[in-house]
Design an enzyme around this catalytic site. Structure first.
Site, short mmCIF file in Angstrom:
data_model
loop_
_atom_site.label_atom_id
_atom_site.label_comp_id
_atom_site.label_asym_id
_atom_site.label_seq_id
_atom_site.Cartn_x
_atom_site.Cartn_y
_atom_site.Cartn_z
N SER A 1 0.65 -0.81 0.21
CA SER A 1 0.13 -0.35 0.13
C SER A 1 0.84 0.99 -0.14
O SER A 1 0.63 2.62 -0.94
CB SER A 1 -1.08 -0.02 1.14
OG SER A 1 -1.71 -1.02 1.26
N GLU B 1 -9.77 5.68 2.32
CA GLU B 1 -9.30 4.83 2.83
C GLU B 1 -10.05 3.45 3.73
O GLU B 1 -10.39 3.77 5.07
CB GLU B 1 -7.87 5.25 3.13
CG GLU B 1 -6.76 3.37 2.46
CD GLU B 1 -6.37 2.41 3.61
OE1 GLU B 1 -5.87 1.77 3.82
OE2 GLU B 1 -7.33 3.05 4.43
#
EC number: 3.1.3.1
Length: 525
Positions: A112, A334
């Site tokens: 990520s 997110e």
């Protein structure tokens, strides 16, 4: 031969020489040059901007939603789980979609941090690094300002926009960090982590410190998520009774409050505090709702102190959509719990999380206007989840067999992982596969049921397939087709005219002389 014919011949000769003598040797090194990624994106921008002659608005507002680990297989499975194979999530109804190639400079499969760096800064980097130049390797104690990448948050702030983010993860982890921090290692979320990595905490600031005191993070109007442990010293406890992890003695939460003295700033830790807010009277909002990551949506019970993602997004938009923010806003959202559920080989939790993610996106979409808002929904990394076999449409994807193996005569499930901790649940050394139906029946709580994993790992690995990008709003069509993941950041800048992107778009055509000069440099370097 006319003069233009002579130029064509010379250009052809130079191109042949350039390709033949230096391209193979140079190509690998180019990826370590940030300008390589920017130039690549600018070329594609110039190509795509001519796809339409219609009048297109500038994106005054920007919303970027990221479902971490929300691979296309995940979306397909989640559709069945949340209504049926023909179910359509809100983010799938956006007008345009494309595929973004996610590899890092040094790794075919991203994490990520590397992925977030790409789509938030416009430059691809190395695995595990946060908004650092691709010449910086993970764990290097390098904080050269020239090697720190700027994000869309910085560009938005410079354009006078209000900025904030909400996450189900620690606010210092995953792609969130690339919004405001620069770190050679995504694991350096507090000062103790930096010291453990062998670096001087006086010269290498940790990620939590950069959120509170960094030039970008300190300007955010709203920050909501988890991860209190990285903001508290070891001598203090958070509301859950657990001690902080900082060894520098700093309470960054108190320091945030002190830095906002004179402004209407509010710090909260529970959903009830969030629900009681009058955002019209608040200038800055900081909410940390858990010691670590927020719990899965499936685990949030009535009476929980943790807010659902949809509520965090709602209040984030209330903070950003105020009339005084005349230049618009950037909201980043997110959901890291999709990826974490995959890491545990728990598809039900992943699919349930996708539903909550989609609900949050739908609510945000209804609170804004596509005429002046660019909406983007995407995943950062993939997963190793697959949908094997030929199960009947009427079957339960999660609780019935997809077929029977011709090798061992045992049934197999319609969901499986390549890696993860569930390997030992379905396999035995020496005897091979267990009957997966018997394994499932031994776990009464459906949410806790896992799926087989081929390779045993403490935590499932990410996948390296292309990320699916959905978009609507001004210039959203530029995110159709296939492209590199870092192109997303450049599209955002172009669509919203931040970071000089609109001015730069007019200067992308190279003259013949400039092209010859560039080729000459390549030939003789």
């Amino acid at each position: 031969m006319n003069r233009w014919g002579a130029w064509e011949a010379l250009l052809s000769l130079l191109l042949i020489l350039a390709v033949g003598s230096s391209w193979i040797q140079v190509k690998g090194h180019e990826e370590h040059d940030a300008h390589h990624w920017k130039h690549m994106a600018h070329e594609l921008l110039y190509e795509k901007k001519d796809y339409t002659m219609q009048k297109i608005n500038i994106a005054k507002n920007i919303m970027v939603f990221v479902g971490a680990g929300m691979s296309q297989t995940t979306v397909t499975g989640a559709r069945y789980y949340n209504g049926g194979d023909n179910e359509t999530f809100a983010f799938e109804r956006l007008k345009w979609s494309g595929n973004a190639r996610t590899y890092c400079v040094d790794s075919r499969v991203p994490d990520s941090a590397c992925a977030g760096t790409a789509f938030l800064t416009g430059v691809k980097s190395n695995l595990g690094t946060v908004a650092m130049d691709p010449t910086v390797r993970r764990g290097e104690c390098a904080m050269d300002p020239a090697k720190q990448l700027a994000s869309i948050a910085k560009w938005a702030l410079e354009a006078g926009k209000a900025v904030g983010f909400a996450t189900t993860s620690r606010v210092t982890s995953g792609s969130n960090a690339a919004l405001y921090a620069n770190s050679p290692d995504s694991r350096w979320e507090n000062d103790a982590d930096v010291g453990a990595g062998g670096c001087n905490t006086a010269t290498v600031p940790d990620i939590a410190h950069q959120l509170i005191h960094g030039d970008i993070g300190k300007q955010f109007k709203v920050v909501l998520g988890g991860g209190r442990k990285h903001f508290l010293p070891t001598v203090e406890t958070d509301p859950s009774g657990q001690r902080g992890l900082r060894t520098d003695g700093k309470n960054l939460i108190n320091e945030w409050k002190q830095s906002k003295a004179g402004a209407n700033a509010t710090y909260i830790t529970t959903v009830n505090e969030l629900a009681s807010l009058d955002t019209s009277k608040i200038d800055y909002l900081f909410g940390l709702f858990d010691y670590d990551h927020l719990p899965f949506s499936a685990d949030i019970a009535n009476g929980s102190v943790t807010p659902a993602l949809v509520r965090m997004v709602h209040y984030s938009l209330e903070m950003l959509q105020k009339k005084e923010h005349t230049n618009g806003y950037l909201l980043f959202v997110e959901d890291g719990n999709i990826r974490r559920a995959h890491g545990q080989n728990a598809p039900r939790k992943a699919f349930d999380q996708v539903r909550h993610y989609a609900n949050a996106f739908n609510m945000a979409h209804m609170m804004a206007n596509e005429q002046n808002t660019l909406f983007i929904s995407m995943n950062d990394v993939g997963s190793t989840l697959s949908l094997p076999g030929y199960p009947a449409r009427s079957s339960d994807l999660l609780d019935t067999a997809a077929g029977t193996s011709s090798a061992d005569g045992l049934p197999y499930l319609g969901l499986t992982y390549a890696t993860g901790p569930a390997h030992s649940t379905y396999y035995r050394t020496g005897s091979g596969r267990l009957d997966p139906m018997e394994v499932l029946q031994s776990v009464p709580n459906g949410l806790e049921r896992t799926c087989p994993a081929l390779v045993p790992m403490a935590e499932g690995a990410d996948g390296g397939e292309d990320a699916t990008v959905y978009a609507s709003g001004p210039w959203a069509f530029m995110l159709s087709g296939g492209y590199e993941q870092h192109f997303v950041a450049h599209t955002i800048a172009f669509a919203s005219c931040i970071d000089g992107a609109c001015d730069g778009a007019a200067t992308l055509v190279l003259s013949t002389a400039a092209l010859l000069a560039a080729l000459g440099v390549r030939l003789f370097v």
